[in-house]
Enzyme design. Structure first.
Site, PDB file in Angstrom:
ATOM      1  N   ARG A 325      -0.614  10.511   0.198  1.00  0.00           N
ATOM      2  CA  ARG A 325      -1.436   9.475  -0.432  1.00  0.00           C
ATOM      3  C   ARG A 325      -2.023   8.528   0.612  1.00  0.00           C
ATOM      4  O   ARG A 325      -3.094   7.964   0.403  1.00  0.00           O
ATOM      5  CB  ARG A 325      -0.641   8.708  -1.491  1.00  0.00           C
ATOM      6  CG  ARG A 325      -1.512   7.786  -2.345  1.00  0.00           C
ATOM      7  CD  ARG A 325      -0.745   7.180  -3.499  1.00  0.00           C
ATOM      8  NE  ARG A 325      -0.638   8.068  -4.639  1.00  0.00           N
ATOM      9  CZ  ARG A 325      -1.394   7.988  -5.732  1.00  0.00           C
ATOM     10  NH1 ARG A 325      -2.355   7.072  -5.815  1.00  0.00           N
ATOM     11  NH2 ARG A 325      -1.214   8.809  -6.736  1.00  0.00           N
ATOM     12  N   GLU A 730      -0.646  -0.939  -9.053  1.00  0.00           N
ATOM     13  CA  GLU A 730      -0.747  -0.805  -7.600  1.00  0.00           C
ATOM     14  C   GLU A 730      -2.064  -1.264  -6.988  1.00  0.00           C
ATOM     15  O   GLU A 730      -2.063  -1.871  -5.912  1.00  0.00           O
ATOM     16  CB  GLU A 730      -0.494   0.657  -7.213  1.00  0.00           C
ATOM     17  CG  GLU A 730       0.922   1.117  -7.481  1.00  0.00           C
ATOM     18  CD  GLU A 730       1.079   2.620  -7.279  1.00  0.00           C
ATOM     19  OE1 GLU A 730       1.945   3.016  -6.497  1.00  0.00           O
ATOM     20  OE2 GLU A 730       0.320   3.391  -7.897  1.00  0.00           O
TER      21      GLU A 730
END
Length: 778
Positions: A325, A730
């Site tokens: 990621r 997030e």
């Protein structure tokens, strides 16, 4: 569930999209919210404590537990050989993370044994009585040490490539190379890890765990007990914070509690203190980023080559997907015509690092923003102008393809940034900052506007699914259960709003119940910002099934068409008749209508081929931007965040109050990561920042003195998510990059902005001062 059946425009605006209080807010404030340590203990409950290694890397020659076993109150001491099933708690199935070390320890603080005693104090005191003989082995605790020792990895790295970066980086009119260190971060949840296990009949066991992933706890407990998953029931009502630190790290405590409970036939609780929790559990990965970029005189990027090396710890844990990621977000909000990104998940003799809010995305994005900053200083331009020159373009523009070959179809970053630039008066304030710095000998200011583009979905495709169980009782009250966990972020409230809106009843009519593997099976972790997306849609699907049955019942009973059955606030209109909701439900019950449903949802359109580095790993992107203004003292390195303005995209907010709270909290937590929170291991591999006395999280006084947060009210998710909302957990964390870059500008002012200060993170006062002195030197 067929995506075509969901259209938020058919939903009458009710509880969904409303500003409602968090369901437990009043309990949090008054102390009435029940956490695991508040649950009345069954008679005879025993308590556990960990016996930890005091070596970073060593063979275990011998273990003498005599004084431990004879300590007053001790009932049993567990070692690796006492594990009935497999002595492994790895979340990836690599079998590289023993529950209790038997012959080899690989980090200082690794559990070797566990003490079960009549009191927590006795267990902890006894654990210190062990006599262990080691044969020390070479160890390294950081990225540099790993690289010096051949660069061993805990899992395979990944490569993303598009175009011809190796050739084009050299063909560009300008080129620069650099390196950036990005520190890790302790989760510092208010409630430490805790597990309570109660034995049942036969092979059954019930576990209360502070975990974001009940199904993984269920799997791991079954694994170590050699029991099937149907014998293990995991309960989670709420956590006192998680931030990713309770996605896999609860495995240790739940497994030990379960083993002891089954062995001794008594309830067993494990609750480490703050020091033990910080020493024995994983953290955010720190990174070393090496970048090579080619660009032109206008600041347009031609090619980027970058390597992201990470300190991963002794085992894989989630380091593979975390470093993946990081690469997925190394482009930040920018189009790279030619690009090659590689990850290097390095093995170190430290606790295995794990998930943390953003899951590697923040580290990737900081690296991308550093490239922009470098170009800006090299050209003597405002970094915002370089950002705008490199933003992704509209779909079909030729500037809409990510390094992983996903087309950016929903790009609104330009709109977000333009609106914030105007509303914050950025240009005038930047001119004022430059003017101030010309006449201020000690205090210097900086200002920066940074964007956020964050992909939403688990990159492991199978995790993008959720279930929900909904019961409507005879009196019209509604019972809701789903696979998501509540850690203070308001997930329970949001999903209850979805259900209340679907049935058009007051939110008080919906009872939110604890997450349990006995009601909704095979759940994914509450992570990747997907809690509301997945569980909201699953709950909506369950409501849809029940409503379809109710509509069919009413149409038949009152001889009307289904279109004439309409759910109105707290009542149902059938033809010309309006019936109170409870009365309508009671009639349906007596007509033997099924008033319960299991809902299910899986995210559509996503797929990912890791080996090829191609696919569509994200369902959509969330966007945002922040402007931060800071002041630094060039004599001490101390600084203040004077003002922050944020504009963030959450689509059509399910609950604006909760979403704004998430944006504010994420920003402050991100600011802590980039400024004050520093992890430090000594030369023996011991974590020295293991308590509030040595590890500084942001205080209320550290927040921006002026703090303006707005949601982009005009934004709406292009994809048919629940209520056309977007994830909020997030993405706003990365808004804090604006603080790091503002600090960089303030430092750069001492050399008239001619040089990029290359501030590493966290930019502590010491690092600020060293950077100032470095730029002052000829």
């Amino acid at each position: 569930m067929d995506q075509s059946t969901f259209d938020d425009k058919k939903i009458v605006n009710g509880a969904m999209h409303a500003t409602l209080k968090h369901d437990s807010a009043h309990k949090h404030v008054t102390g009435a919210a029940e956490y695991i340590d508040d649950i009345p203990e069954p008679a005879g409950t025993l308590h556990g404590a960990l016996g930890l290694s005091d070596r970073a890397h060593a063979e275990i020659v011998s273990i003498d537990l005599g004084e431990v076993e004879t300590y007053p109150g001790v009932v049993w001491v567990i070692t690796g050989k006492d594990v009935p099933g497999v002595n492994d708690i790895s979340s990836t199935g690599r079998h590289d993370e023993p529950l209790l070390a038997e012959t080899l320890v690989e980090f200082h603080g690794q559990p070797i044994f566990a003490v079960i005693a009549t009191t927590r104090d006795a267990a902890r005191r006894a654990a210190r009585k062990a006599k262990i003989v080691y044969n020390d082995l070479p160890h390294w605790s950081d990225i540099d040490g790993a690289l010096e020792n051949g660069g061993p990895v805990v899992t395979e790295g990944m490569t993303l490539k598009r175009g011809e970066p190796e050739e084009e980086v050299g063909n560009a009119p300008r080129r620069l190379k650099g390196q950036m260190r990005i520190g890790g971060q302790e989760h510092f949840y208010l409630e430490s890890h805790i597990a309570l296990a109660i034995p049942g009949e036969d092979d059954e066991i019930a576990v209360w765990s502070s975990t974001q992933h009940p199904s993984e706890i269920q799997h791991i407990v079954g694994h170590v007990l050699n029991a099937p998953s149907n014998a293990v029931t995991v309960h989670v009502r709420r956590m006192g914070g998680g931030f990713g630190g309770k996605e896999t790290q609860g495995n240790q405590f739940a497994a030990l509690a379960a083993i002891a409970a089954k062995k001794l036939g008594r309830a067993v609780k494990f609750r480490p203190d703050r020091d033990e929790d910080m020493i024995a559990t994983g953290k955010r990965h720190d990174f070393l980023v090496d970048y090579d970029v080619g660009f032109d005189d206008e600041g347009r990027i031609h090619a980027v080559i970058a390597n992201y090396a990470a300190r991963c710890g002794f085992s894989a844990d989630l380091s593979g997907p975390v470093t993946d990621r990081a690469l997925f977000h190394a482009d930040s909000s920018y189009f790279y015509p030619h690009v090659k990104l590689t990850s290097q998940p390095l093995k170190t003799h430290t606790v295995s690092n794990t998930a943390f809010r953003g899951f590697g995305g923040p580290q990737g994005m900081v690296g991308g923003e550093r490239i922009i900053e470098e170009i800006a200083y090299a050209l003597g331009k405002d970094p915002l102008d370089i950002r705008k020159a490199n933003f992704y373009g509209d779909k079909g523009s030729g500037r809409d393809l990510t390094p992983y070959h996903q087309q950016v179809e929903d790009n609104i970053i330009g709109c977000i940034v333009d609106e914030l630039e105007q509303s914050s008066d950025y240009r005038a304030r930047r001119r004022a900052v430059i003017a101030f710095n010309k006449t201020s000998p000690v205090i210097r200011k900086g200002i920066a506007l940074t964007p956020v583009k964050f992909g939403i979905s688990f990159t492991m495709t199978a995790f993008n699914q959720a279930g929900a169980l909904v019961h409507v009782y005879q009196d019209g009250s509604i019972h809701l259960n789903h696979g998501g966990t509540e850690m203070g972020q308001g997930l329970y409230t949001k999903v209850a709003q979805v259900l209340a809106d679907a049935f058009q009843v007051d939110i008080d009519r919906v009872k939110i119940t604890a997450t349990t593997t006995g009601k909704v099976p095979n759940t994914s972790a509450t992570a990747a910002s997907s809690g509301s997306d997945l569980n909201g849609m699953a709950a909506y699907d369950a409501a849809r099934q029940i409503k379809e049955r109710l509509v069919a019942f009413a149409a038949e009973k009152w001889s009307v068409s289904p279109a004439e059955v309409i759910f109105l606030p707290n009542r149902v209109q059938v033809g010309d008749t309006e019936i109170p909701f409870p009365d309508f439900i009671k009639q349906a019950y007596f007509a033997r209508v099924q008033l319960s449903a299991a809902g299910f949802y899986k995210t559509p359109k996503i797929h990912w081929d890791r080996a090829a580095g191609r696919g569509t790993p994200f369902y959509y992107f969330a966007y945002g931007a922040a402007v931060s203004e800071v002041s630094i003292d060039t004599l001490t390195g101390e600084y203040l965040v004077d003002r922050t303005d944020i504009l963030h995209d959450v689509g059509r907010s399910l609950n604006p109050a909760i979403d704004i709270g998430q944006v504010e909290g994420a920003f402050v937590q991100g600011m802590g990561w980039l400024t004050t929170e520093e992890l430090w291991w000594d030369d023996k591999g011991r974590l020295r920042t293991h308590a509030p006395s040595t590890y500084k999280i942001p205080l209320a006084s550290d927040r921006p003195k002026i703090f303006n947060v707005r949601l982009a009210e005009w934004a709406e998710n292009a994809e048919p998510t629940i209520g056309r909302s977007k994830a909020v957990g997030e993405p706003p964390f990365m808004l804090a990059i604006s603080v790091l870059e503002a600090l960089s500008m303030a430092v750069a002012s001492v050399a008239d902005y001619r040089q990029c200060p290359r501030l590493d993170a966290p930019a502590t006062p010491e690092r600020i001062l060293m950077a100032v002195e470095r730029l002052k030197s000829p």
